[in-house]
Each structure stands twice: as C-alpha cells, then as structure tokens.
Write an enzyme that holds these catalytic residues in place. Structure first.
Site, PDB file in Angstrom:
ATOM      1  N   TRP A  95       0.848  -1.194   0.000  1.00  0.00           N
ATOM      2  CA  TRP A  95       0.000   0.000   0.000  1.00  0.00           C
ATOM      3  C   TRP A  95       0.882   1.242   0.000  1.00  0.00           C
ATOM      4  CZ3 TRP A  95       0.672   3.481   3.930  1.00  0.00           C
ATOM      5  CH2 TRP A  95       1.240   3.027   5.129  1.00  0.00           C
ATOM      6  N   GLU A 138       7.162   8.261  13.983  1.00  0.00           N
ATOM      7  CA  GLU A 138       7.380   7.611  12.696  1.00  0.00           C
ATOM      8  C   GLU A 138       8.253   8.472  11.777  1.00  0.00           C
ATOM      9  OE1 GLU A 138       6.502   4.623  11.956  1.00  0.00           O
ATOM     10  OE2 GLU A 138       4.908   4.094  13.353  1.00  0.00           O
ATOM     11  N   GLU A 176       8.596   1.346   6.580  1.00  0.00           N
ATOM     12  CA  GLU A 176       8.226   2.226   7.681  1.00  0.00           C
ATOM     13  C   GLU A 176       8.041   3.674   7.221  1.00  0.00           C
ATOM     14  OE1 GLU A 176       7.924   1.917  11.123  1.00  0.00           O
ATOM     15  OE2 GLU A 176       8.002  -0.266  11.141  1.00  0.00           O
ATOM     16  N   HIS A 179       4.581   5.187   6.854  1.00  0.00           N
ATOM     17  CA  HIS A 179       3.747   5.459   8.020  1.00  0.00           C
ATOM     18  C   HIS A 179       3.719   6.953   8.345  1.00  0.00           C
ATOM     19  CE1 HIS A 179       4.759   1.108   9.480  1.00  0.00           C
ATOM     20  NE2 HIS A 179       4.125   1.134   8.320  1.00  0.00           N
ATOM     21  N   GLU A 229       8.550  -2.810  18.155  1.00  0.00           N
ATOM     22  CA  GLU A 229       7.580  -3.093  17.099  1.00  0.00           C
ATOM     23  C   GLU A 229       6.258  -3.566  17.689  1.00  0.00           C
ATOM     24  OE1 GLU A 229       7.753  -2.225  14.140  1.00  0.00           O
ATOM     25  OE2 GLU A 229       9.812  -2.224  13.463  1.00  0.00           O
ATOM     26  N   THR A 232       4.522  -0.424  19.065  1.00  0.00           N
ATOM     27  CA  THR A 232       3.903   0.416  18.044  1.00  0.00           C
ATOM     28  C   THR A 232       2.685  -0.270  17.441  1.00  0.00           C
ATOM     29  OG1 THR A 232       5.578  -0.395  16.475  1.00  0.00           O
ATOM     30  CG2 THR A 232       5.968   1.739  17.474  1.00  0.00           C
ATOM     31  N   ASP A 261       1.461  -3.434   9.558  1.00  0.00           N
ATOM     32  CA  ASP A 261       2.885  -3.420   9.189  1.00  0.00           C
ATOM     33  C   ASP A 261       3.752  -3.675  10.414  1.00  0.00           C
ATOM     34  OD1 ASP A 261       2.606  -2.979   6.493  1.00  0.00           O
ATOM     35  OD2 ASP A 261       3.477  -0.968   6.495  1.00  0.00           O
ATOM     36  N   GLU A 262       3.438  -2.987  11.506  1.00  0.00           N
ATOM     37  CA  GLU A 262       4.236  -3.128  12.720  1.00  0.00           C
ATOM     38  C   GLU A 262       4.193  -4.560  13.232  1.00  0.00           C
ATOM     39  OE1 GLU A 262       6.054  -0.746  13.270  1.00  0.00           O
ATOM     40  OE2 GLU A 262       5.082   1.178  13.045  1.00  0.00           O
ATOM     41  N   HIS A 265       6.522  -6.648  11.125  1.00  0.00           N
ATOM     42  CA  HIS A 265       7.916  -6.367  11.481  1.00  0.00           C
ATOM     43  C   HIS A 265       8.273  -6.972  12.836  1.00  0.00           C
ATOM     44  CE1 HIS A 265       7.619  -2.606   8.690  1.00  0.00           C
ATOM     45  NE2 HIS A 265       7.801  -3.728   8.025  1.00  0.00           N
TER      46      HIS A 265
END
Length: 396
Positions: A95, A138, A176, A179, A229, A232, A261-262, A265
């Site tokens: 995305w 971020e 990242e 974000h 991670e 977040t 995403d976090e 990760h």
C-alpha cells in the site's frame, strides 16, 4: 516503528515507538519517557544548545559485544535471507499513502478534503495529541536506520550492501517510511493541528537522535526492536480503535493498516531473537536481562518543540490516560516476549544466565504491582498547553 518512557521502569528515547509511558498514575515513580539515568549519569552543561534543549545523559557504552560473537551473525546471513526477508512485501504489492488520502488529481479533491475535515471535527484534541506524537515518532525514521547501522555484524557497511541484514534494514526502513508520510498528510489536511510546530518537533527530534543503550550489539538491538515493534503495533491499533469510536472509519483504516505493518515487522525481529536463543541461550538471556534493567525507551523520548522541555512526558501521559499506550501494555509486552521465546524453559545456563532467567521471568508481575501502587498514590491530573494543538490546554 515508533516507538514512550522515563525513570523507574522505563527510560528515555519510533517507534511509536516504547517503554512504560508517563501518566498521572505513575508520576510518583517518575516513569515517564524522557530520561532514565543511573548513578553514572551526568547533566549537560547549562549552555543552551541551538538544536535541542539540555538533556541528562547516561554514560554511553559502545562495542560491548565480544568480537567472536560477530561471526554468529555473519554465519546467519543465509538463514536471514530465508527466514527474515520473507516478511518484507514487494513494493508493487505494498500500500502507499495515496491509497488512503484525497486524490489531488481528481475533480473531487476539494470535496474529499472537505469530507475529511468534517470527520476530524468530531475527534477530541487529546486524541490528536497522541496521533501527532505517533506520527512524529514515525517521521524520525532516519534516526532509526542510523541506529540499526551501528550494530556490529549486521550493519550496512557500504550503504548498498548485499548482505541479508543490510537488505532487511533498508527495506524495513522503506516500509516504515510510508507510516509517517500517511499520518503527516492526514493531519495536514485535517486542519486540526499546528503543522509548523509539529514540523519543528520533527526537526528537533531527528537532530537529537536516540540512544536506546544497545551498545552496538545486535543481541541488545534486536531485543529492543522486538519490544518496540510490538509496542507500536499496540499503539497504532488503539488509535485505530478510538478513531472508529469517534466516527472516523477512514482514519481507523489508516491506523489499522500501519498497525498491521508493525505486527509483521515484530514477527521478523522476534524470530531473530528466537534464533539467538536457539544457538546462544546464555548470551541471549543475559542480553534480555540487561535490556530490561536499562528499561526500553521510546524512540521519540527526546522530542522537543522549541518550548516544552517535558513534551515527551506530556505526550506519554495523554497516551496513558486515553488508553493508547499504558503501563499495563509495557508489562504485557514483556510477558508476551518471555513466552514467545520460551525463556522459562531454557536449560543448561550458566549461573549468571540462571539469575538473568529468573529476573526477566519475574519482572512483568513486579511491574504490574508497582503500577498498582502508583495508581493508589496518583496525584490529581493537571492541564498543560500543547503547541501541536495551537496551545490548547490538555489534561495530562
């Protein structure tokens, strides 16, 4: 990433970042996010730094990992290629911020912006304080890539190294980066926040850097990133939940997408530490205990807007109060990681390793008890003006 914290249980540093956030309930224990110091700490001279406010610093330790340990990480390069790089997404399948924002090339752009601004009117200022703090965390991404490239044995030696560790760091940074871009543009279009003060805060923060006390050791570094991670992931997940409660479904989608995403990760970093426990359980449990004694500090603990020397503390207190990131979350993360890595089941440890094992396995309940006591002694909350929301007074 992203990476919050302070004294007793936490100390100062995207990654959202996280450590135990400051809150009215914890203030008596000085558990905020700006400075966890030991007896060796010293205070900077009373000379005003033009780039950031005076800060207390601990004595910095570098290259604490024995040289022979570097070979462990070199030998894991092929393993990392097969087990860590798989947690990255191809750019063409990822995305992008523009997927969630009004399209400036469309005829309906102005109407889309108007709709966004109407939705944002229903969201309280304290929520925006936390969303801004998460966004700023971020946006300080250059600092986090720099930190990862201090780690011995896994750093990107050339800036374009083809080792799996270097590829991961660059691609993680690229993922990242979206974000901060997305949250920044949303906040800009909302009209609810003072963008110039936010932009100054970002510049101050990147200039100030961070020192999570990982000592150039990937053992410490990957334990730190595993914790951050997950922190977040929790923080962005909670901002998504609250956005939905306030009626902004699109903002909830934005925050939820970042949280996903976090989480991905987090999976990668925890897998690295799991491998370290497999091949070097004694060294890894000692590193985990060391990191937890020093407290996990938030990547943005040095944030400053040119006015408020306690900005991170105030941001953290609001996050604690509205339930975005709390003392309970810190203990829950530690408990989760201890279980994820089967720390209680480790065998064959040295005497020091056994002590470290006992310490980390018993730490989460201790943190919760301390937090409960702090709740009982909580002082009355106060209001402070915050520049991010045009100087409005916010309960901290």
């Amino acid at each position: 990433m992203a990476l919050r914290l302070n004294h007793m249980i936490f100390h100062s540093h995207k990654v959202s970042s996280f450590a135990l956030p400051q809150s009215p309930s914890l203030r008596s224990y000085k558990v905020s996010m700006a400075a966890t110091l030991h007896s060796t700490s010293r205070e900077l001279e009373n000379v005003k730094n033009p780039f950031s406010p005076p800060r207390e610093l601990h004595v910095q330790v570098t290259h604490s990992m024995p040289p022979q340990k570097i070979e462990i990480f070199k030998s894991l390069d092929v393993w990392a290629e097969k087990n860590i790089l798989v947690h990255l997404k191809p750019v063409e399948k990822s995305w992008q911020p523009s997927d969630f924002l009004p399209d400036p090339a469309s005829e309906g752009f102005e109407e889309q912006v108007k709709e966004l601004r109407e939705r944002s009117k229903e969201i309280p200022d304290d929520y925006f304080v936390v969303l801004v703090g998460d966004m700023i965390t971020e946006e300080a991404l250059p600092t986090y890539q720099t930190m990862l490239n201090t780690l011995d044995g896994v750093r990107d030696e050339t800036g374009a190294s083809l080792t799996s560790w270097a590829i991961w760091t660059r691609a993680w940074t690229a993922e990242e980066n979206r974000h901060g871009d997305l949250l920044n543009k949303y906040l800009y279009l909302s009209g609810r926040v003072n963008m110039k003060q936010i932009e100054k805060t970002i510049q101050y923060l990147i200039g100030s850097g961070m020192d999570p006390r990982t000592e150039n050791s990937p053992y410490l570094g990957f334990i730190y990133t595993s914790f951050q991670e997950r922190a977040t992931f929790i923080s962005h997940g909670n901002t998504a939940r609250l956005a939905k409660e306030h009626g902004d479904i699109k903002l909830a989608q934005i925050c939820g997408t970042i949280a996903a995403d976090e989480k991905r990760h987090e999976t990668a970093y925890t897998k690295i530490v799991e491998k370290l426990f497999e091949i070097d359980p004694d060294g890894t449990v000692l590193a985990l205990a060391d990191m937890m004694r020093k407290k996990i500090s938030m990547p943005a603990h040095l944030m400053y807007d040119g006015h408020d020397d306690n900005l991170f503390e105030h941001f953290s207190a609001v996050a604690q109060r509205i339930g975005v990131y709390t003392a309970k979350d810190y203990a829950d993360i530690l408990e989760f990681l201890v279980g994820r890595w089967n720390v209680e089941k480790l065998t064959g440890l040295s005497g020091e390793g056994c002590k470290a094992q006992d310490y980390v396995c018993g730490l989460a309940p201790r943190i919760r008890k301390l937090e409960e006591r702090a709740q009982g002694r909580a002082k009355q909350a106060s209001k402070v003006p915050l520049s991010w929301v045009f100087g409005k007074e916010i309960m901290v």
